[in-house]
Design an enzyme around this catalytic site. Sequence first.
Site, PDB file in Angstrom:
ATOM      1  N   SER A 146       0.813  -1.215   0.000  1.00 54.45           N
ATOM      2  CA  SER A 146       0.000   0.000   0.000  1.00 54.45           C
ATOM      3  C   SER A 146       0.847   1.265   0.000  1.00 54.45           C
ATOM      4  O   SER A 146       0.308   2.362  -0.038  1.00 54.45           O
ATOM      5  CB  SER A 146      -0.915   0.010   1.232  1.00 54.45           C
ATOM      6  OG  SER A 146      -0.149  -0.094   2.425  1.00 54.45           O
ATOM      7  N   HIS A 197      -2.441  -2.958  -6.071  1.00 56.16           N
ATOM      8  CA  HIS A 197      -2.868  -2.620  -4.714  1.00 56.16           C
ATOM      9  C   HIS A 197      -4.386  -2.690  -4.602  1.00 56.16           C
ATOM     10  O   HIS A 197      -5.109  -1.787  -5.031  1.00 56.16           O
ATOM     11  CB  HIS A 197      -2.367  -1.221  -4.332  1.00 56.16           C
ATOM     12  CG  HIS A 197      -2.828  -0.783  -2.979  1.00 56.16           C
ATOM     13  ND1 HIS A 197      -3.110   0.533  -2.682  1.00 56.16           N
ATOM     14  CD2 HIS A 197      -3.064  -1.484  -1.836  1.00 56.16           C
ATOM     15  CE1 HIS A 197      -3.497   0.620  -1.429  1.00 56.16           C
ATOM     16  NE2 HIS A 197      -3.482  -0.590  -0.890  1.00 56.16           N
ATOM     17  N   GLU A 257      -5.402  -0.074  -7.405  1.00 52.63           N
ATOM     18  CA  GLU A 257      -4.346   0.787  -7.929  1.00 52.63           C
ATOM     19  C   GLU A 257      -3.287  -0.064  -8.630  1.00 52.63           C
ATOM     20  O   GLU A 257      -2.811  -1.052  -8.063  1.00 52.63           O
ATOM     21  CB  GLU A 257      -3.667   1.565  -6.796  1.00 52.63           C
ATOM     22  CG  GLU A 257      -4.494   2.691  -6.224  1.00 52.63           C
ATOM     23  CD  GLU A 257      -3.751   3.448  -5.135  1.00 52.63           C
ATOM     24  OE1 GLU A 257      -3.807   4.688  -5.145  1.00 52.63           O
ATOM     25  OE2 GLU A 257      -3.130   2.810  -4.264  1.00 52.63           O
ATOM     26  N   ASN A 315      -3.601   6.119  -0.381  1.00 54.91           N
ATOM     27  CA  ASN A 315      -3.011   6.286   0.950  1.00 54.91           C
ATOM     28  C   ASN A 315      -2.233   7.587   1.102  1.00 54.91           C
ATOM     29  O   ASN A 315      -2.050   8.074   2.221  1.00 54.91           O
ATOM     30  CB  ASN A 315      -2.133   5.087   1.293  1.00 54.91           C
ATOM     31  CG  ASN A 315      -2.966   3.888   1.698  1.00 54.91           C
ATOM     32  OD1 ASN A 315      -4.082   4.035   2.175  1.00 54.91           O
ATOM     33  ND2 ASN A 315      -2.438   2.699   1.497  1.00 54.91           N
TER      34      ASN A 315
END
Length: 293
Positions: free
Chosen positions: A121, A142, A154, A192
């Site tokens: 992540s 991800h 992602e 994130n």
Amino acid sequence: MVIEIKRVGIIGAGQMGSGIAQVCAAAGLDVVLNDRDPARLAAGIDSIEKGYSRLVSKGSLDEAESHAARERITSAATFGELSPCDLVIEAATEHEATKRDIFTNLCQHLSPEALVATNTSSISITRLAAATDRPERFIGIHFMNPVPVMQLVELIRGIATEDTTYEAAKGFIGKLGKTATMSEDFPAFIVNRILLPMINEAIYTLYEGVGSVESIDTAMKLGANHPMGPLQLADFIGLDTCLSVMQVLYEGLADSKYRPCPLLVKYVEAGWLGRKTKRGFYDYRGPNPVPTR
């Protein structure tokens, strides 16, 4: 050249790995789920079976489809059992040295054509790819948590990732019925990079006494229309994972705005990691979650 992915290996049978296995098998792919811990592997398989049962009870999957999906999943105790896979996704703990060690030991068991991916992540895809013998066939994939529910994935290319690898990964995500977004290989990528500093700021708000756990979560749920308060979300993600991502941001971007809140560090040091340890910003040991501050 079009790379066809029919069999997927997954390393790590925790929440993320078992979720990825569940959606892959439901999409008709053969899955080999690996974990070095037999108990965690058994728990991962059990979690997948419960996930299919929930879908059957909701009418999203019929019994025959559930059975067929479960039959497509096999468990594996060694990397050697991943050798027939077209794609292997690492979904181990968010710790760079651990991931690099996995890739170093994994690649010798795979065919030269096999693709390798990480579900990290936040960690650099280029650095992780350097631990393999095939950086051009390595990519970040991800998934969001919980995998069976969340639509977004992602995709992150390292500096050496080839176009054919990216296109194969994009096609794979499409086959799962999910939506892929492309991120450059910067610390924490897109989701994130935005989400974790918000959570960290919420923890600072608690640390500085601006509001209580309940008031902060209620304010963001009702004031910003978030489905879950930031402290509740931190517990769901895992406070150790939150801290790891913030450390990657702080070290990778050298900006003080990404400094992890000391209260987050203290909770992790105490082993209060959120839902998975029954205590974090909330105590989950009773019938209802109770704020710990």
